[in-house]
Design a protein around this motif. Structure first.
Motif, PDB file in Angstrom:
ATOM      1  N   LEU A 190       0.831  -1.198   0.000  1.00 13.33           N
ATOM      2  CA  LEU A 190       0.000   0.000   0.000  1.00 13.33           C
ATOM      3  C   LEU A 190       0.870   1.255   0.000  1.00 13.33           C
ATOM      4  N   ALA A 191       1.931   1.242   0.795  1.00 12.08           N
ATOM      5  CA  ALA A 191       2.834   2.395   0.851  1.00 12.08           C
ATOM      6  C   ALA A 191       3.494   2.637  -0.505  1.00 12.08           C
ATOM      7  N   LEU A 192       3.889   1.582  -1.178  1.00  8.65           N
ATOM      8  CA  LEU A 192       4.519   1.731  -2.497  1.00  8.65           C
ATOM      9  C   LEU A 192       3.520   2.227  -3.536  1.00  8.65           C
ATOM     10  N   ARG A 193       2.296   1.743  -3.457  1.00 10.19           N
ATOM     11  CA  ARG A 193       1.249   2.242  -4.374  1.00 10.19           C
ATOM     12  C   ARG A 193       0.981   3.715  -4.100  1.00 10.19           C
ATOM     13  N   ALA A 194       0.938   4.072  -2.812  1.00  5.40           N
ATOM     14  CA  ALA A 194       0.708   5.469  -2.433  1.00  5.40           C
ATOM     15  C   ALA A 194       1.855   6.345  -2.916  1.00  5.40           C
ATOM     16  N   LEU A 195       3.072   5.830  -2.832  1.00 10.33           N
ATOM     17  CA  LEU A 195       4.223   6.595  -3.316  1.00 10.33           C
ATOM     18  C   LEU A 195       4.092   6.880  -4.806  1.00 10.33           C
ATOM     19  N   GLY A 196       3.662   5.894  -5.552  1.00  8.73           N
ATOM     20  CA  GLY A 196       3.449   6.111  -6.986  1.00  8.73           C
ATOM     21  C   GLY A 196       2.456   7.234  -7.230  1.00  8.73           C
ATOM     22  N   GLN A 247      11.156  -0.120   6.658  1.00  8.67           N
ATOM     23  CA  GLN A 247       9.868   0.135   7.276  1.00  8.67           C
ATOM     24  C   GLN A 247       9.688   1.610   7.611  1.00  8.67           C
ATOM     25  N   ALA A 248      10.722   2.274   8.086  1.00 13.41           N
ATOM     26  CA  ALA A 248      10.611   3.689   8.460  1.00 13.41           C
ATOM     27  C   ALA A 248      10.263   4.558   7.250  1.00 13.41           C
ATOM     28  N   THR A 249      10.825   4.245   6.095  1.00  8.55           N
ATOM     29  CA  THR A 249      10.525   5.014   4.884  1.00  8.55           C
ATOM     30  C   THR A 249       9.087   4.795   4.455  1.00  8.55           C
ATOM     31  N   LEU A 250       8.644   3.551   4.480  1.00 10.36           N
ATOM     32  CA  LEU A 250       7.260   3.244   4.108  1.00 10.36           C
ATOM     33  C   LEU A 250       6.288   3.922   5.069  1.00 10.36           C
ATOM     34  N   ALA A 251       6.632   3.925   6.348  1.00  8.95           N
ATOM     35  CA  ALA A 251       5.788   4.605   7.339  1.00  8.95           C
ATOM     36  C   ALA A 251       5.734   6.102   7.056  1.00  8.95           C
ATOM     37  N   ALA A 252       6.871   6.686   6.698  1.00  3.52           N
ATOM     38  CA  ALA A 252       6.919   8.126   6.410  1.00  3.52           C
ATOM     39  C   ALA A 252       6.047   8.485   5.212  1.00  3.52           C
ATOM     40  N   ILE A 253       6.014   7.621   4.222  1.00  5.10           N
ATOM     41  CA  ILE A 253       5.187   7.865   3.031  1.00  5.10           C
ATOM     42  C   ILE A 253       3.716   7.927   3.418  1.00  5.10           C
ATOM     43  N   LEU A 254       3.259   6.944   4.190  1.00  2.00           N
ATOM     44  CA  LEU A 254       1.850   6.912   4.572  1.00  2.00           C
ATOM     45  C   LEU A 254       1.525   7.980   5.612  1.00  2.00           C
ATOM     46  N   SER A 255       2.474   8.296   6.487  1.00  2.00           N
ATOM     47  CA  SER A 255       2.259   9.355   7.470  1.00  2.00           C
ATOM     48  C   SER A 255       2.146  10.706   6.783  1.00  2.00           C
ATOM     49  N   PHE A 256       2.907  10.889   5.714  1.00  2.00           N
ATOM     50  CA  PHE A 256       2.814  12.110   4.915  1.00  2.00           C
ATOM     51  C   PHE A 256       1.374  12.306   4.443  1.00  2.00           C
ATOM     52  N   LEU A 257       0.769  11.250   3.958  1.00  2.00           N
ATOM     53  CA  LEU A 257      -0.623  11.341   3.497  1.00  2.00           C
ATOM     54  C   LEU A 257      -1.579  11.568   4.663  1.00  2.00           C
ATOM     55  N   SER A 258      -1.352  10.874   5.752  1.00  2.00           N
ATOM     56  CA  SER A 258      -2.230  11.004   6.915  1.00  2.00           C
ATOM     57  C   SER A 258      -2.216  12.422   7.476  1.00  2.00           C
ATOM     58  N   HIS A 309      -2.080  15.141   5.711  1.00  2.00           N
ATOM     59  CA  HIS A 309      -2.678  16.073   4.744  1.00  2.00           C
ATOM     60  C   HIS A 309      -3.990  15.464   4.252  1.00  2.00           C
ATOM     61  N   GLU A 310      -5.080  15.840   4.911  1.00  2.00           N
ATOM     62  CA  GLU A 310      -6.357  15.172   4.656  1.00  2.00           C
ATOM     63  C   GLU A 310      -6.768  15.182   3.185  1.00  2.00           C
ATOM     64  N   ASN A 311      -6.566  16.306   2.499  1.00  2.00           N
ATOM     65  CA  ASN A 311      -6.952  16.355   1.081  1.00  2.00           C
ATOM     66  C   ASN A 311      -6.191  15.317   0.269  1.00  2.00           C
ATOM     67  N   ASP A 312      -4.893  15.204   0.525  1.00  2.00           N
ATOM     68  CA  ASP A 312      -4.085  14.203  -0.186  1.00  2.00           C
ATOM     69  C   ASP A 312      -4.496  12.794   0.223  1.00  2.00           C
ATOM     70  N   LEU A 313      -4.762  12.603   1.508  1.00  2.00           N
ATOM     71  CA  LEU A 313      -5.170  11.286   2.002  1.00  2.00           C
ATOM     72  C   LEU A 313      -6.426  10.805   1.286  1.00  2.00           C
ATOM     73  N   VAL A 314      -7.418  11.677   1.214  1.00  2.00           N
ATOM     74  CA  VAL A 314      -8.688  11.313   0.586  1.00  2.00           C
ATOM     75  C   VAL A 314      -8.498  11.092  -0.914  1.00  2.00           C
ATOM     76  N   ALA A 315      -7.741  11.965  -1.565  1.00  2.00           N
ATOM     77  CA  ALA A 315      -7.520  11.825  -3.012  1.00  2.00           C
ATOM     78  C   ALA A 315      -6.745  10.551  -3.332  1.00  2.00           C
ATOM     79  N   CYS A 316      -5.731  10.251  -2.535  1.00  2.00           N
ATOM     80  CA  CYS A 316      -4.942   9.038  -2.759  1.00  2.00           C
ATOM     81  C   CYS A 316      -5.796   7.802  -2.513  1.00  2.00           C
ATOM     82  N   ALA A 317      -6.541   7.803  -1.439  1.00  2.00           N
ATOM     83  CA  ALA A 317      -7.409   6.656  -1.131  1.00  2.00           C
ATOM     84  C   ALA A 317      -8.395   6.428  -2.268  1.00  2.00           C
ATOM     85  N   ASP A 318      -8.928   7.514  -2.797  1.00  2.00           N
ATOM     86  CA  ASP A 318      -9.842   7.435  -3.931  1.00  2.00           C
ATOM     87  C   ASP A 318      -9.152   6.790  -5.138  1.00  2.00           C
ATOM     88  N   ALA A 319      -7.957   7.269  -5.434  1.00  2.00           N
ATOM     89  CA  ALA A 319      -7.206   6.765  -6.592  1.00  2.00           C
ATOM     90  C   ALA A 319      -6.843   5.286  -6.424  1.00  2.00           C
TER      91      ALA A 319
END
Length: 87
Positions: free
Chosen positions: A8-14, A44-55, A57-67
């Motif tokens: 999921l983190a790698l997909r989110a990074l894309g 693991q720390a990098t993958l966590a940072a990617i998902l935490s970045f989204l968490s 920023h609500e607009n990005d979180l919602v848009a990424c989850a949608d995508a």
């Protein structure tokens, strides 16, 4: 580390990298250079940072989850698991 959370983190990074200003913000907030990010994708720390970045920023979180066609709460929960703050 859960393979599903890592995937999921790698997909989110894309998704993050598909938008240059968003990608630059990720790099700025994590302090990683592009090469460092690439080299640390198995950590693991990098993958966590990617998902935490989204968490964070609500607009990005919602848009990424949608995508990615996942609930925003799934991204937030994966971030917490990767950070080691939940089981």
């Amino acid at each position: 580390m859960d393979d599903g959370d890592a995937a999921l983190a790698l997909r989110a990074l894309g998704w993050i990298l598909s938008d240059e200003p968003r990608a630059e913000r990720l790099l700025g907030l994590t302090g990683l250079a592009p090469g460092e990010l690439r080299a640390s994708l198995g950590e693991q720390a990098t993958l966590a940072a990617i998902l935490s970045f989204l968490s964070g920023h609500e607009n990005d979180l919602v848009a990424c989850a949608d995508a990615l066609q996942v609930p925003p709460a799934s991204i937030a929960a994966a971030a917490q698991r990767l950070e080691g703050t939940t089981a």
